[in-house]
Motif scaffolding. Structure first.
Motif, PDB file in Angstrom:
ATOM      1  N   SER A 223      49.196 -26.070  43.738  1.00  0.00           N
ATOM      2  CA  SER A 223      47.947 -26.191  43.713  1.00  0.00           C
ATOM      3  C   SER A 223      47.836 -27.953  43.354  1.00  0.00           C
ATOM      4  CB  SER A 223      46.811 -25.559  42.743  1.00  0.00           C
ATOM      5  OG  SER A 223      45.630 -26.257  42.781  1.00  0.00           O
ATOM      6  N   GLN A 224      46.758 -28.674  43.836  1.00  0.00           N
ATOM      7  CA  GLN A 224      46.552 -29.944  43.339  1.00  0.00           C
ATOM      8  C   GLN A 224      45.915 -30.261  41.959  1.00  0.00           C
ATOM      9  OE1 GLN A 224      44.672 -32.046  46.875  1.00  0.00           O
ATOM     10  NE2 GLN A 224      46.863 -32.552  47.495  1.00  0.00           N
ATOM     11  N   ASP A 225      45.275 -29.124  41.703  1.00  0.00           N
ATOM     12  CA  ASP A 225      44.447 -29.232  40.250  1.00  0.00           C
ATOM     13  C   ASP A 225      45.107 -28.266  39.201  1.00  0.00           C
ATOM     14  OD1 ASP A 225      42.635 -30.755  41.370  1.00  0.00           O
ATOM     15  OD2 ASP A 225      41.686 -29.068  42.384  1.00  0.00           O
ATOM     16  N   THR A 226      46.568 -27.892  39.329  1.00  0.00           N
ATOM     17  CA  THR A 226      47.254 -27.115  38.632  1.00  0.00           C
ATOM     18  C   THR A 226      47.004 -27.609  37.003  1.00  0.00           C
ATOM     19  OG1 THR A 226      48.981 -26.785  40.135  1.00  0.00           O
ATOM     20  CG2 THR A 226      49.714 -26.321  37.950  1.00  0.00           C
ATOM     21  N   GLU A 227      47.124 -28.741  36.725  1.00  0.00           N
ATOM     22  CA  GLU A 227      46.913 -29.191  35.372  1.00  0.00           C
ATOM     23  C   GLU A 227      45.346 -28.869  34.615  1.00  0.00           C
ATOM     24  OE1 GLU A 227      47.791 -33.320  34.656  1.00  0.00           O
ATOM     25  OE2 GLU A 227      49.882 -33.071  35.598  1.00  0.00           O
ATOM     26  N   LYS A 228      44.349 -28.945  35.710  1.00  0.00           N
ATOM     27  CA  LYS A 228      43.080 -28.653  35.289  1.00  0.00           C
ATOM     28  C   LYS A 228      42.921 -27.139  35.091  1.00  0.00           C
ATOM     29  CE  LYS A 228      40.508 -32.467  37.504  1.00  0.00           C
ATOM     30  NZ  LYS A 228      39.664 -33.007  38.603  1.00  0.00           N
ATOM     31  N   GLU A 229      43.633 -26.337  36.117  1.00  0.00           N
ATOM     32  CA  GLU A 229      43.526 -24.885  35.914  1.00  0.00           C
ATOM     33  C   GLU A 229      44.310 -24.341  34.587  1.00  0.00           C
ATOM     34  OE1 GLU A 229      45.526 -23.794  39.533  1.00  0.00           O
ATOM     35  OE2 GLU A 229      43.875 -24.415  40.864  1.00  0.00           O
TER      36      GLU A 229
END
Length: 152
Positions: A106-112
């Motif tokens: 995912s491109q939003d791994t850190e937010k997840e």
């Protein structure tokens, strides 16, 4: 607790399988970004199981906050299961983070991952609201929260 310890964040014992290194590293990074000081062990230098177990038990005894990075690897690890059993035997609470919820592509791994640790952050933080005339009591309450390693 010294004031310096308060400003630097609180230590969090993170129980995990070394086979989950990439996902656990993301959890560690998210905890650090949130002001915590995660402690993770990769104990290659110790030679026997008793030595490892004794060290882990001493570290668990010295901590008040715990996270289990759960996965099939963690469930199969005798060390992780031993840590969790010991934490429970001490009647300590721990937060479970399901590593299978981390999409490494995912491109939003850190937010997840930040979302995954949100319940832990909420349970370790206290917001004090008080009237000016109650300031003395609020400072005493703040001090007690610090002693129990809550962020205030």
């Amino acid at each position: 607790m010294k004031e310096d310890d308060i400003e630097e964040g609180f230590w969090v014992f993170v129980s995990h399988s070394t086979k989950d290194f990439e996902r656990v590293r993301l959890v560690r990074n998210a905890l650090e970004e949130s002001g915590f000081r995660p402690i993770l062990f990769y104990l290659k230098c110790l030679e026997n199981e008793t030595e490892v177990n004794d060290l882990l038990k001493r570290e668990i005894d010295a901590r008040k906050r715990f996270i289990l990075c759960d996965s099939p690897n963690a469930q199969a690890s005798k060390f992780v299961q031993s840590e969790v059993e010991y934490i429970r035997s001490k009647n300590r609470m721990y937060e479970v983070i399901d590593l299978s919820q981390i999409d490494m592509k995912s491109q939003d791994t850190e937010k997840e991952v930040l979302e995954l640790i949100k319940p832990f952050r909420r349970r370790t933080s206290v917001f004090l609201s008080y009237a000016h005339q109650d300031r003395s009591f609020a400072l005493q309450l703040q001090s007690e929260c610090f002693k129990r390693e809550f962020k205030v």
